[in-house]
Design an enzyme around this catalytic site. Structure first.
Site, short mmCIF file in Angstrom:
data_model
loop_
_atom_site.label_atom_id
_atom_site.label_comp_id
_atom_site.label_asym_id
_atom_site.label_seq_id
_atom_site.Cartn_x
_atom_site.Cartn_y
_atom_site.Cartn_z
N HIS A 189 44.80 -6.51 -4.56
CA HIS A 189 43.68 -5.70 -5.05
C HIS A 189 42.45 -6.06 -4.22
O HIS A 189 42.09 -7.24 -4.09
CB HIS A 189 43.39 -6.04 -6.51
N GLU A 192 37.65 -2.59 -4.97
CA GLU A 192 37.40 -1.81 -6.19
C GLU A 192 36.10 -2.34 -6.77
O GLU A 192 35.03 -1.77 -6.62
CB GLU A 192 38.54 -1.95 -7.18
N ASP A 271 46.76 0.65 -15.47
CA ASP A 271 47.04 0.14 -16.82
C ASP A 271 47.01 1.35 -17.76
O ASP A 271 46.01 1.59 -18.45
CB ASP A 271 46.00 -0.90 -17.22
#
EC number: 3.5.4.2
Length: 312
Positions: A189, A192, A271
């Site tokens: 990740h 973001e 999610d």
């Protein structure tokens, strides 16, 4: 004939739907801090990544046994298949479970059993990517990888997730080097909540093959050019980006710009139990908010298969 579609950015713990939370709490004799589904649902308004993570980690306390993890994964595969997914590479967060006393073996056993039968049961080819919690000590990350390797866990890759700001990829150079040496795929990740610089680090220091999220690459033209030239896919999660206030409204999402600039961008649910839906819900929302065209949808589908590790 079903059009192939891969989901490449989905945290299995993030598919834990409220009814299943209550069912597992009853199965395991766990007292929840909310009385019913409506009271729980009222907590699904997030101001940032951390406000989501607080609820995310609290809810997963109901996951205790291999059976629980297997049931969770099968529920996801069933729903993903209904939404058109034919391949899924799912993240799981071992540290979030071992830290509360759940044996790593139980987590891996339950998930791997579901993965082993996912194609037969649901028509979804699948694989597991173990994710490091970047806001935990680096020593814990190294031990996790060692433990997974020692038990010969059937994982296809190593990832990096959780709170991004203040926890750069540069902290995890050694563990990612070891994962690569062991033949695992590596992803992270980046870009973001954190800056575009974190994407540079993920590429240069961790050697990632895909960038999870990565939307802030658009702040750096040189980075965009590199991602295009090196064909590094980005696993973008539109509904998640809005729910976590990366963008105020889906109409502001830059996915069309990313496609136009030649980035290998894919659509994923992140999610889904928390952010408003699964992959098909994300596509439907993009069509409503941006007028996503049939050609753009085709590109996104094709990108997902191109970016997938399964079958390589």
């Amino acid at each position: 004939m079903t059009t192939p579609l891969a989901e490449l950015h989905m945290h299995i713990e993030g598919s834990l739907e409220p009814p299943q939370i209550f069912a597992l709490a009853e199965r395991n004799g766990i007292a929840l801090p909310y009385n019913d589904i409506d009271e729980l649902a009222a907590r699904y308004e997030f101001t940032d990544l951390q406000s989501f993570l607080d609820l995310y980690y609290a809810n997963m306390s109901v996951l205790r046994t291999a059976e629980d993890f297997g049931d969770l994964a099968r529920a996801y595969f069933r729903r993903a298949a209904a939404g058109g997914v034919t391949q899924a590479e799912i993240f799981f967060d071992p540290q979030a479970h071992t830290a509360r006393g759940v044996a790593l073996e139980a987590v891996v056993e339950g998930l791997s059993d579901a993965v082993a039968s996912s194609e037969r049961e649901f028509g979804v080819k699948s694989g597991l990517i173990a994710s490091i919690l970047r806001d935990e000590p680096v020593l814990h990350a190294n031990k996790l990888l060692d433990d997974l390797l020692a038990m010969q866990a059937p994982i296809i890759g190593l990832g990096l997730d959780s709170a991004e700001a203040g926890f750069p990829p540069s902290l995890f150079v050694d563990v990612f080097a070891k994962a690569r040496a062991e033949g695992l795929h590596v992803v992270a990740h980046a870009g973001e909540e954190g800056p575009a610089e974190y994407i540079w680090q993920a590429l240069d220091l961790l050697g990632v093959e895909r960038v999870d999220h990565g939307v802030r690459c658009l702040e750096d033209d040189a980075l965009v050019n590199r991602l295009v030239d090196e064909e590094i896919p980005l696993t973008v999660c539109p509904l998640s980006n809005v729910r976590l206030k990366v963008y105020e409204d889906l109409s502001e999402h830059p996915i069309r710009q990313m496609i136009e600039r030649g980035l290998i961008v894919t659509v994923n649910s992140d999610d889904p139990a928390y952010f408003g839906g699964y992959v098909d819900d994300n596509f439907a929302a993009l069509e409503t908010a941006l007028g996503l065209t049939a050609r753009e949808r085709e590109i996104l589908y094709d990108n997902s298969i191109k970016a997938s590790f399964i079958g390589r």
